[in-house]
Design an enzyme around this catalytic site. Structure first.
Site, PDB file in Angstrom:
ATOM      1  N   GLY A 141       0.819  -1.215   0.000  1.00 55.44           N
ATOM      2  CA  GLY A 141       0.000   0.000   0.000  1.00 55.44           C
ATOM      3  C   GLY A 141       0.853   1.265   0.000  1.00 55.44           C
ATOM      4  O   GLY A 141       2.084   1.215  -0.031  1.00 55.44           O
TER       5      GLY A 141
ATOM      6  N   ALA B 228      -4.959  -2.453   5.742  1.00 59.26           N
ATOM      7  CA  ALA B 228      -6.267  -1.975   6.192  1.00 59.26           C
ATOM      8  C   ALA B 228      -7.223  -1.972   5.019  1.00 59.26           C
ATOM      9  O   ALA B 228      -6.803  -1.966   3.859  1.00 59.26           O
ATOM     10  CB  ALA B 228      -6.140  -0.550   6.749  1.00 59.26           C
TER      11      ALA B 228
ATOM     12  N   THR C  21      -6.805   6.472  12.264  1.00 55.94           N
ATOM     13  CA  THR C  21      -7.262   7.585  11.422  1.00 55.94           C
ATOM     14  C   THR C  21      -7.933   8.695  12.216  1.00 55.94           C
ATOM     15  O   THR C  21      -8.518   8.452  13.275  1.00 55.94           O
ATOM     16  CB  THR C  21      -8.252   7.033  10.375  1.00 55.94           C
ATOM     17  OG1 THR C  21      -8.872   8.118   9.697  1.00 55.94           O
ATOM     18  CG2 THR C  21      -9.355   6.206  11.008  1.00 55.94           C
ATOM     19  N   ASP C  22      -7.895   9.891  11.652  1.00 57.70           N
ATOM     20  CA  ASP C  22      -8.654  11.025  12.200  1.00 57.70           C
ATOM     21  C   ASP C  22     -10.160  10.761  12.130  1.00 57.70           C
ATOM     22  O   ASP C  22     -10.930  11.379  12.857  1.00 57.70           O
ATOM     23  CB  ASP C  22      -8.306  12.317  11.435  1.00 57.70           C
ATOM     24  CG  ASP C  22      -8.471  12.193   9.916  1.00 57.70           C
ATOM     25  OD1 ASP C  22      -8.342  11.060   9.396  1.00 57.70           O
ATOM     26  OD2 ASP C  22      -8.705  13.221   9.259  1.00 57.70           O
TER      27      ASP C  22
ATOM     28  N   TYR D 232     -16.142   3.102   8.014  1.00 57.11           N
ATOM     29  CA  TYR D 232     -14.670   3.042   8.030  1.00 57.11           C
ATOM     30  C   TYR D 232     -14.141   3.503   9.392  1.00 57.11           C
ATOM     31  O   TYR D 232     -13.327   2.814  10.014  1.00 57.11           O
ATOM     32  CB  TYR D 232     -14.109   3.928   6.913  1.00 57.11           C
ATOM     33  CG  TYR D 232     -12.616   4.159   6.973  1.00 57.11           C
ATOM     34  CD1 TYR D 232     -11.727   3.142   6.623  1.00 57.11           C
ATOM     35  CD2 TYR D 232     -12.098   5.384   7.389  1.00 57.11           C
ATOM     36  CE1 TYR D 232     -10.354   3.357   6.684  1.00 57.11           C
ATOM     37  CE2 TYR D 232     -10.729   5.607   7.446  1.00 57.11           C
ATOM     38  CZ  TYR D 232      -9.857   4.589   7.095  1.00 57.11           C
ATOM     39  OH  TYR D 232      -8.498   4.792   7.163  1.00 57.11           O
TER      40      TYR D 232
ATOM     41  N   LYS E 163     -12.108   1.224  12.129  1.00 55.29           N
ATOM     42  CA  LYS E 163     -10.744   1.565  12.568  1.00 55.29           C
ATOM     43  C   LYS E 163     -10.713   1.742  14.088  1.00 55.29           C
ATOM     44  O   LYS E 163      -9.749   1.354  14.752  1.00 55.29           O
ATOM     45  CB  LYS E 163     -10.265   2.846  11.870  1.00 55.29           C
ATOM     46  CG  LYS E 163     -10.034   2.719  10.373  1.00 55.29           C
ATOM     47  CD  LYS E 163      -8.898   1.779   9.997  1.00 55.29           C
ATOM     48  CE  LYS E 163      -7.536   2.299  10.392  1.00 55.29           C
ATOM     49  NZ  LYS E 163      -6.455   1.363   9.942  1.00 55.29           N
TER      50      LYS E 163
HETATM   51  N1  NAP Z   1      -4.478   7.170   3.154  1.00 52.30           N
HETATM   52  C1  NAP Z   1      -4.976   7.991   4.071  1.00 52.30           C
HETATM   53  O1  NAP Z   1      -5.356   9.135   3.780  1.00 52.30           O
HETATM   54  C2  NAP Z   1      -5.055   7.546   5.515  1.00 52.30           C
HETATM   55  C3  NAP Z   1      -5.588   8.446   6.454  1.00 52.30           C
HETATM   56  C4  NAP Z   1      -5.676   8.042   7.779  1.00 52.30           C
HETATM   57  C5  NAP Z   1      -5.247   6.791   8.164  1.00 52.30           C
HETATM   58  N2  NAP Z   1      -4.758   5.936   7.231  1.00 52.30           N
HETATM   59  C6  NAP Z   1      -4.339   4.608   7.673  1.00 52.30           C
HETATM   60  O2  NAP Z   1      -2.990   4.407   7.307  1.00 52.30           O
HETATM   61  C7  NAP Z   1      -2.769   3.028   7.043  1.00 52.30           C
HETATM   62  C8  NAP Z   1      -2.103   2.861   5.692  1.00 52.30           C
HETATM   63  O3  NAP Z   1      -2.966   3.381   4.703  1.00 52.30           O
HETATM   64  P1  NAP Z   1      -2.555   3.473   3.170  1.00 52.30           P
HETATM   65  O4  NAP Z   1      -2.909   4.829   2.712  1.00 52.30           O
HETATM   66  O5  NAP Z   1      -1.176   2.961   2.960  1.00 52.30           O
HETATM   67  O6  NAP Z   1      -3.632   2.444   2.556  1.00 52.30           O
HETATM   68  P2  NAP Z   1      -3.583   1.603   1.209  1.00 52.30           P
HETATM   69  O7  NAP Z   1      -2.710   2.265   0.200  1.00 52.30           O
HETATM   70  O8  NAP Z   1      -5.010   1.318   0.850  1.00 52.30           O
HETATM   71  O9  NAP Z   1      -2.862   0.250   1.641  1.00 52.30           O
HETATM   72  C9  NAP Z   1      -3.511  -0.712   2.421  1.00 52.30           C
HETATM   73  C10 NAP Z   1      -2.915  -2.053   2.032  1.00 52.30           C
HETATM   74  O10 NAP Z   1      -3.478  -3.054   2.882  1.00 52.30           O
HETATM   75  C11 NAP Z   1      -3.749  -4.195   2.075  1.00 52.30           C
HETATM   76  N3  NAP Z   1      -4.724  -5.039   2.758  1.00 52.30           N
HETATM   77  C12 NAP Z   1      -6.062  -4.871   2.871  1.00 52.30           C
HETATM   78  N4  NAP Z   1      -6.582  -5.874   3.594  1.00 52.30           N
HETATM   79  C13 NAP Z   1      -5.564  -6.708   3.932  1.00 52.30           C
HETATM   80  C14 NAP Z   1      -5.470  -7.916   4.640  1.00 52.30           C
HETATM   81  N5  NAP Z   1      -6.553  -8.503   5.179  1.00 52.30           N
HETATM   82  N6  NAP Z   1      -4.250  -8.473   4.811  1.00 52.30           N
HETATM   83  C15 NAP Z   1      -3.143  -7.912   4.279  1.00 52.30           C
HETATM   84  N7  NAP Z   1      -3.173  -6.772   3.572  1.00 52.30           N
HETATM   85  C16 NAP Z   1      -4.367  -6.177   3.400  1.00 52.30           C
HETATM   86  C17 NAP Z   1      -4.239  -3.609   0.781  1.00 52.30           C
HETATM   87  O11 NAP Z   1      -4.181  -4.582  -0.248  1.00 52.30           O
HETATM   88  P3  NAP Z   1      -5.224  -4.480  -1.458  1.00 52.30           P
HETATM   89  O12 NAP Z   1      -4.885  -3.234  -2.197  1.00 52.30           O
HETATM   90  O13 NAP Z   1      -4.963  -5.723  -2.209  1.00 52.30           O
HETATM   91  O14 NAP Z   1      -6.597  -4.416  -0.849  1.00 52.30           O
HETATM   92  C18 NAP Z   1      -3.243  -2.468   0.592  1.00 52.30           C
HETATM   93  O15 NAP Z   1      -2.064  -2.924  -0.040  1.00 52.30           O
HETATM   94  C19 NAP Z   1      -4.138   2.352   7.181  1.00 52.30           C
HETATM   95  O16 NAP Z   1      -4.264   1.825   8.481  1.00 52.30           O
HETATM   96  C20 NAP Z   1      -5.125   3.489   7.009  1.00 52.30           C
HETATM   97  O17 NAP Z   1      -6.351   3.225   7.665  1.00 52.30           O
HETATM   98  C21 NAP Z   1      -4.640   6.280   5.919  1.00 52.30           C
END
Ligand code: NAP
Length: 289
Positions: free
Chosen positions: A22, A66, A107-108, A131, A135
């Site tokens: 991710g 996630a 997350t916020d 969501y 979380k």
């Molecule tokens: N991006 C934001 O703006 C944001 C804001 C606040 C908090 N966060 C938090 O930050 C963290 C990282 O987010 P990110 O932006 O890097 O998200 P992301 O790009 O969507 O990456 C999430 C990764 O988790 C994988 N995944 C989903 N379910 C899984 C499972 N059961 N087992 C193993 N892998 C799994 C996904 O694979 P697939 O693609 O194959 O589904 C994807 O590669 C998360 O906890 C998110 O909630 C993100």
């Protein structure tokens, strides 16, 4: 970061990144190429047997896996809770069992968004979306199951790649004369590279408080961020027009205000993340890298 083995020798703790494919996972691996990277195909975090086999005593596990599709979560509730509650719970239990340390991203969106001052880590939560609820359930499971775990809430993360907000604005600047962007949600845009650096620092700080907030400093609306992107690529920011969220109806509600206070992070002596505009300039300057 060190870990003691059963023979009593001390070795550098292994850094494990789950959800390594991710956005944040990739950024962590750029900064820590020696980390043990587990993408979804290597490890499904909801698979208890696979998780137990993957984690070793002394590991520091940064869980970036996630279910992050905020709008889809409204209709795919079970999948959202599987990825955001069950998975972290499975990881937390496995880490606690073998003496590994988990850093769980949150997350916020666990907050309702009704404040007019930054949310402290101890402020009451009240998610307004599936969501956010999933979380929050993940946070609670991790804190209950793994006494050494940390929960790090972040927000509005971008790397400037793929279809993230910043990359989308860079593309729309080329494709359109004007762009309408919502101006009624306040948050903290966060450069994934800065967040990754903060998480790696935290990996060496088991003494830090259990719940932390990590975002770039300052606050902005999506409209502010879009204008800053246009400015950053040398375009006229006036081509970005403000609008209300009602112009873009979406399945999931977003908090109107979700700026996170960094007090706990700063008090722990962790390095503050820089102001969001400075980080954005840096991100834009690296787009061609
Ligand atoms: N991006 C934001 O703006 C944001 C804001 C606040 C908090 N966060 C938090 O930050 C963290 C990282 O987010 P990110 O932006 O890097 O998200 P992301 O790009 O969507 O990456 C999430 C990764 O988790 C994988 N995944 C989903 N379910 C899984 C499972 N059961 N087992 C193993 N892998 C799994 C996904 O694979 P697939 O693609 O194959 O589904 C994807 O590669 C998360 O906890 C998110 O909630 C993100």
């Amino acid at each position: 970061m060190t870990a003691s083995t059963s023979s009593g020798t001390v070795r550098p703790a292994r850094l494990v990144v789950t959800g390594a494919g991710g956005q944040l996972g990739q950024e962590l691996l750029r900064r820590a190429p020696d980390a043990h990277a587990l993408g979804r195909r290597d490890l499904d975090i909801t698979d208890a047997a696979a998780v137990a086999a993957a984690i070793e005593p002394g590991d520091v596990v940064i869980n970036c896996a996630a279910f992050t599709a905020v709008d889809r979560a409204e209709s795919e509730v079970a999948a959202a809770f599987a990825g955001n509650e069950t998975g972290p719970a499975v990881l937390a239990a496995a880490c606690a069992r073998v003496g590994a340390r988990l850093i769980q991203l949150s997350t916020d969106y666990v907050f309702a968004g009704v404040h007019d001052r930054p949310y402290e880590t101890i402020d009451p939560t009240g998610p307004v979306s599936v969501y956010g609820q999933s979380k929050l359930a993940g946070e609670q499971a991790v804190l209950k199951l793994a006494p050494d775990a940390h929960v790090v809430r972040t927000a509005w993360v971008y790397a400037g790649r793929g279809s993230d907000f910043v990359a989308t604005m860079v593309r729309l600047e080329r494709e359109r004369d004007t762009v309408n962007v919502v101006d009624d949600q306040l948050g903290a845009p966060t450069y994934a590279a800065d967040l990754a650096a903060g998480l790696l620092e935290l990996a060496g700080r088991p003494d830090a408080p259990r719940v932390l907030h990590a975002t770039n400093a300052g606050e902005a609306t999506w409209f502010d961020l879009a204008r800053a992107v246009f400015e950053g690529v040398g375009a006229d920011p006036a081509r970005v027009r403000p609008c209300d969220s009602s112009a873009f109806p979406r399945p999931a509600r977003r908090p109107a205000y979700s700026v996170l206070s960094h007090r706990a992070w700063d008090d722990a002596g962790l390095t503050p993340l820089r102001p969001w505009r400075v980080a954005l300039e840096d991100a834009l300057s690296r787009l061609s890298d």
